[in-house]
Scaffold this motif. Sequence first.
Motif, PDB file in Angstrom:
ATOM      1  N   ILE A  74       0.711  -1.310   0.115  1.00 14.68           N
ATOM      2  CA  ILE A  74      -0.028   0.011  -0.161  1.00 14.68           C
ATOM      3  C   ILE A  74       0.913   1.031   0.017  1.00 14.68           C
ATOM      4  O   ILE A  74       1.302   1.665   0.947  1.00 14.68           O
ATOM      5  CB  ILE A  74      -1.064  -0.073   1.232  1.00 14.68           C
ATOM      6  N   PRO A  75       0.990   1.705  -1.054  1.00 17.53           N
ATOM      7  CA  PRO A  75       1.984   3.061  -1.450  1.00 17.53           C
ATOM      8  C   PRO A  75       1.419   4.229  -1.018  1.00 17.53           C
ATOM      9  O   PRO A  75       0.399   4.699  -1.274  1.00 17.53           O
ATOM     10  CB  PRO A  75       2.622   2.774  -2.694  1.00 17.53           C
ATOM     11  N   VAL A  76       2.286   5.025  -0.588  1.00 13.63           N
ATOM     12  CA  VAL A  76       1.955   6.614  -0.324  1.00 13.63           C
ATOM     13  C   VAL A  76       2.845   7.395  -1.195  1.00 13.63           C
ATOM     14  O   VAL A  76       4.251   6.864  -1.135  1.00 13.63           O
ATOM     15  CB  VAL A  76       1.981   6.972   1.252  1.00 13.63           C
ATOM     16  N   THR A  77       2.936   8.621  -1.556  1.00 13.73           N
ATOM     17  CA  THR A  77       3.789   9.478  -1.946  1.00 13.73           C
ATOM     18  C   THR A  77       3.442  10.976  -1.697  1.00 13.73           C
ATOM     19  O   THR A  77       2.245  11.127  -0.910  1.00 13.73           O
ATOM     20  CB  THR A  77       4.109   9.556  -3.607  1.00 13.73           C
ATOM     21  N   ALA A  78       4.262  12.133  -1.633  1.00 15.77           N
ATOM     22  CA  ALA A  78       3.659  13.403  -1.287  1.00 15.77           C
ATOM     23  C   ALA A  78       4.444  14.360  -2.451  1.00 15.77           C
ATOM     24  O   ALA A  78       5.569  14.138  -2.671  1.00 15.77           O
ATOM     25  CB  ALA A  78       4.327  13.644   0.012  1.00 15.77           C
ATOM     26  N   THR A  79       3.722  15.404  -2.584  1.00 16.64           N
ATOM     27  CA  THR A  79       4.381  16.173  -4.002  1.00 16.64           C
ATOM     28  C   THR A  79       3.528  17.246  -3.658  1.00 16.64           C
ATOM     29  O   THR A  79       2.649  17.734  -3.179  1.00 16.64           O
ATOM     30  CB  THR A  79       4.159  15.428  -5.206  1.00 16.64           C
ATOM     31  N   SER A  80       4.036  18.405  -4.956  1.00 18.19           N
ATOM     32  CA  SER A  80       3.312  19.512  -5.167  1.00 18.19           C
ATOM     33  C   SER A  80       3.133  19.649  -6.487  1.00 18.19           C
ATOM     34  O   SER A  80       3.238  18.699  -7.267  1.00 18.19           O
ATOM     35  CB  SER A  80       4.332  20.787  -4.485  1.00 18.19           C
ATOM     36  N   PHE A  81       2.284  20.818  -6.923  1.00 20.49           N
ATOM     37  CA  PHE A  81       1.956  21.054  -8.319  1.00 20.49           C
ATOM     38  C   PHE A  81       2.639  20.398  -9.312  1.00 20.49           C
ATOM     39  O   PHE A  81       2.477  19.709 -10.466  1.00 20.49           O
ATOM     40  CB  PHE A  81       1.207  22.214  -8.626  1.00 20.49           C
ATOM     41  N   PRO A  82       3.934  20.896  -9.680  1.00 19.53           N
ATOM     42  CA  PRO A  82       4.858  20.509 -10.473  1.00 19.53           C
ATOM     43  C   PRO A  82       5.135  18.858 -10.656  1.00 19.53           C
ATOM     44  O   PRO A  82       5.149  18.435 -11.693  1.00 19.53           O
ATOM     45  CB  PRO A  82       6.193  21.283 -10.128  1.00 19.53           C
ATOM     46  N   GLY A  83       5.299  18.440  -9.520  1.00 21.87           N
ATOM     47  CA  GLY A  83       5.311  16.815  -9.361  1.00 21.87           C
ATOM     48  C   GLY A  83       3.989  16.164  -9.795  1.00 21.87           C
ATOM     49  O   GLY A  83       3.958  15.031 -10.444  1.00 21.87           O
ATOM     50  N   PHE A  84       3.046  16.724  -8.935  1.00 21.77           N
ATOM     51  CA  PHE A  84       1.664  16.187  -9.461  1.00 21.77           C
ATOM     52  C   PHE A  84       1.514  16.202 -11.125  1.00 21.77           C
ATOM     53  O   PHE A  84       0.870  15.249 -11.668  1.00 21.77           O
ATOM     54  CB  PHE A  84       0.520  16.863  -8.615  1.00 21.77           C
ATOM     55  N   ALA A  85       1.714  17.406 -11.500  1.00 18.42           N
ATOM     56  CA  ALA A  85       1.493  17.587 -13.069  1.00 18.42           C
ATOM     57  C   ALA A  85       2.126  16.219 -13.871  1.00 18.42           C
ATOM     58  O   ALA A  85       1.523  15.675 -14.882  1.00 18.42           O
ATOM     59  CB  ALA A  85       2.009  18.729 -13.649  1.00 18.42           C
ATOM     60  N   LEU A  86       3.177  15.961 -13.474  1.00 18.67           N
ATOM     61  CA  LEU A  86       3.973  14.716 -14.051  1.00 18.67           C
ATOM     62  C   LEU A  86       3.426  13.322 -13.808  1.00 18.67           C
ATOM     63  O   LEU A  86       3.129  12.573 -14.521  1.00 18.67           O
ATOM     64  CB  LEU A  86       5.475  14.742 -13.688  1.00 18.67           C
ATOM     65  N   MET A  87       2.648  13.459 -12.757  1.00 25.70           N
ATOM     66  CA  MET A  87       2.083  12.124 -12.310  1.00 25.70           C
ATOM     67  C   MET A  87       0.828  11.679 -12.626  1.00 25.70           C
ATOM     68  O   MET A  87       0.348  10.561 -12.918  1.00 25.70           O
ATOM     69  CB  MET A  87       1.839  12.308 -10.587  1.00 25.70           C
TER      70      MET A  87
END
Lengths: 373, 431
Positions: A74-87
Motif C-alpha cells: 500500500i504505497p504513499v507519496t507526497a508532492t506539489s503541483f509540478p510533481g503532481f502534473a507529471l504524475m
Amino acid sequence: MQKNNSQESVLIDGSRLMIEAMARAGADTFIGYPITPANLLYLYATQRFELMLPAPDEITTIQWMTGLAATGRIPVTATSFPGFALMIESINMAYMMELPMVIVLAQRLGPATGTATCGAQGDIALLRGMYSGGFSIPVFSPSAYSDSWTMAGEAVRVAIKLRTPVVLLTSKEEVMTHKNFDISHLPEITATQMKGFDLADEYRTYANTEDKIPPFLAVPNNKHQIRITASTHDTKGILQHSTEEAIDNTLRLQEKTMKYLDDFTHYDLDEQAGATKLLISFGITALAALDAVNRMRTSGEKISLLTIKTLLPVPPVYYEIMDKYSNIIIAEENSTAQYSKILFGDRLPKNVTHIGTFGRMITPSDIINGGAE
Amino acid sequence: MSTNFLNTSNLPFCKGCGHDLVSKNTAKALDMLGLDPKDVIVVTDIGCHGIIDKALNAHTVHGLHGRSVALATGVSLGVQEPGKKILVFLGDGGATIGLQHIIEAARLNLNMSIVIHNNYLYGMTGGQTSGLTPEGFRTTTALSGNTFAAHDLCALTHAAGASYVTRIMGIGDFSDQLAEAYKTKGCSVIEVIELCPSYGVKFNPNRKLRDIAFEAGKPEGVWTNDRPPFNGSDSNFKEKYLKPNVKSLFDKLDKINIKYPSSLNKGYSIVLSGSAGEGVQLAASIITKAALSCGLNATQKGSYPVTVGVGFSSSEINLSPETINYHGMDIPDLVVATSEEGLAYSLKKIKQMQGGILIIDQSLDVPITGAKVIPFDFRSFGAKNASIMASIFFADKTGIIPRESILDMMESSGLAAKLPLEKILAALDRD
C-alpha cells in the motif's frame, strides 16, 4: 478561554500527523521525489514506513508505486503541483488498474513552478478534471490538525477499500506549520485490509461483483493467472476495443466511487438557529473561517459554517445543506473560485459570494469584510 | 499449437514481424530455464509488441507508453518470493520515451530482463522515426534517411551497470541467447533487432537486418558487469531497505509540561527576522516551546528562500492563551530584526505597525514605524548567536514568558552547552 492545560502537549506539524496516521491505517511503502513544500512528509516517511525508496522523478514515483501495489503493498507519496502534473497520466493508469495508493498533494502558489514556499488552494479544478472521461478521484482536505490525522487515515482506508488512488489535499501552511497539539486524544486508527479472494474460485482481476469492488490477488500467484492493464479491458483484464463488457467495466470505476461516496463523506456543520447565511470553506482557509464565524457571532451576526473535508466527488449532502440558506459565502485561497465553480458552474448564482486571495492566506477579516451583507 | 507459455501459435502480429519471433523464442527460453508460467510476470509497454498479453499464460501487466520498465521496477521491488522472473517487453518507441527508466533499472541492477523490440521505428502509429532509428534509415517521417545517429542502448545500459547486456539479431531461433540473458541475476538488457514488415521493409528495400546494424556501428554482442542484483526477494535488499520494526513518529516528540506562568491574556504575534545560519529558526523553536511550558498555545512557521543557506531567514510565531485556529499574521505585535537581510524582509510589516515593539540590532538603521523601538547589540557574540540572544531579550522585555522558560528549553535541547551563555546573560543583564 481555552488554556493549553494538556500534559501531553507537543509541538507538531501536519506532516508528522499525516504520515503517522497513514502508516497506522495500513500504508507500508513510501516512494517519493522531494519537492517543497512536501519535504517534511518525505523526511518523516523515511522514518516511518517499512519500505521507503527515493525515485528519480514523479512519473517514476507513481510507476513504482503501482508496481508495488500490484504485489500487495500500500504505497504513499507526497508532492506539489509540478510533481503532481507529471504524475497524472500514471495516476490514471493506477485508477484503471484498480490499485490503491495515496498521493498527498501539498499545494503551493502556481502556475508552473510559481513560489515553492507560498501556500495556495489552486489545484482543485485540476483534481476535478484529472481523469480522462471526467471520472472522479476521491479527494480529502484536512484543515484542523485533528483532520490531518483522521483524513490521512481515511485516505488510506478508502484507497484500500475501493482499490483506487486517493488524493490527500493539503497546503504549505498545513504541512510546514508547527503547532501545540494534544496527541493523547487522537482517535485510534486501525489498518484496513484489501478485499481478499477465495483461491478455490475462478479468478478474474476485474470481476464485476455486487459491491463493484473486484477481489484482489497480488502478483505473482501460484494458482491463478493475474492480468492487470491500464487499457480498456474485459473482466479478465484482457485488452478490448469497446466491447459491451469492457465499456461496462470502465464505467464501473465511476459507479464504484459514487456507490461509496456516502461512506467517505466527511464534513463539519456548525448551524446557528435563525441564520440565513452559510460560510463554506475547507483546508487551511477553514481555520480562518472558524475565527471569522466566532467574531461575526460575537458581533451579533447570525451565520452557519460548513467545513468540507471530502472535497471530491462533491457529496450531495452539501447541496441539501446549501439549499437551506439564502446567502452562501465560499472562501478558498485562489483567485478563480475553483471549488465555487465546481459546485455551481462558471456563472455563480447571485446568492453565492466567492472570497479568494492569491499569494497569501485568507484572513478572518477578509471573510468578515467580504461576507458583509 | 500452444506451449507452456503461449496459449496459441497464432500470435497477433503482422506477417513477418520480428515480434512473433521474440515471443516464441521467449516461450522456448523460459521452458529451457524450467520456469512455470505462474512464476513469470511479463510487463508490457504500448506498441505492437504489447498486444502479446492475451497470448501469454504468465501473469501480465500492461501499462503506459514508455513506462513499462518503471512499472516493472515496482513489481520487482515488491515480489518477496525468490525464483520469480520479471520480463519487460517494450519497443524502440517505449525505450525512447522511457530511456531514463531503463538506465535506472541498469544502475540499480534490478532483477529483471528488459527486452527491447527494436525495429527502428514506431510501427503502431505509422512508421515514424524513433530515438533508436539508425542514421540513414528511412521512415515515413525521414524519407531521405534519418539525420541523426541512434542511441546505443547497449552501451548506455552497460555503462549504467546492468549485469548482462546483449544485442541479438531477431532472426530464426535465438532462444539460447535469450535463455542466457533471462537466467542472469540482476538486470539483463536484450536489444532484439528487427525490421518492421509494414514500414521498415517498405522504405528500406533490399537492405539486410545485419547489414543495417553493422553499418550503424551496433552489431551483435554481449557485455557484462559483475555486480550484485537488487530486488525485493534479495536478502541484501531486505536487510538494507525493509524496516519491519519502525516506530511511531510520536515517540520522538518531546512532551512539554507546563512549569511557568504567562502574563499573556490575548493573542500575540511575533516575527523573528535575521539571516540564514544565524539561528533564527532555532530561536523561534525555543520561544515556541518555552511558550508551551508556560501554558500558552502556539504556532510557528519559518520562511526563507529556496536556497536555505543564504539570504533572509524569518519565522512567525503566534502565542495565545486561547486556541489558535487561523495561524497567519497580518500586522505583528513584535518584530525582532537581527540582520540587514532580516530587516529588509520584514520592512513592510514593520512600517505597517502602529504600535507594538521593534527589537532591532543596534547596527541597523531604524525604519519609520509606529512601534516602540528597542535597539540592542545582538551580534557581539557572533552572528550565529544573534537570534538566540534575542530570544532571551524578548522574554525580558515583554514579560510574556519568563526568561527561565527560555533557558530551560535551551538546556533540555542541549543548546545551552553550545553557547557562551554566561557571557550572553551578563551582557543582557547589563542592559
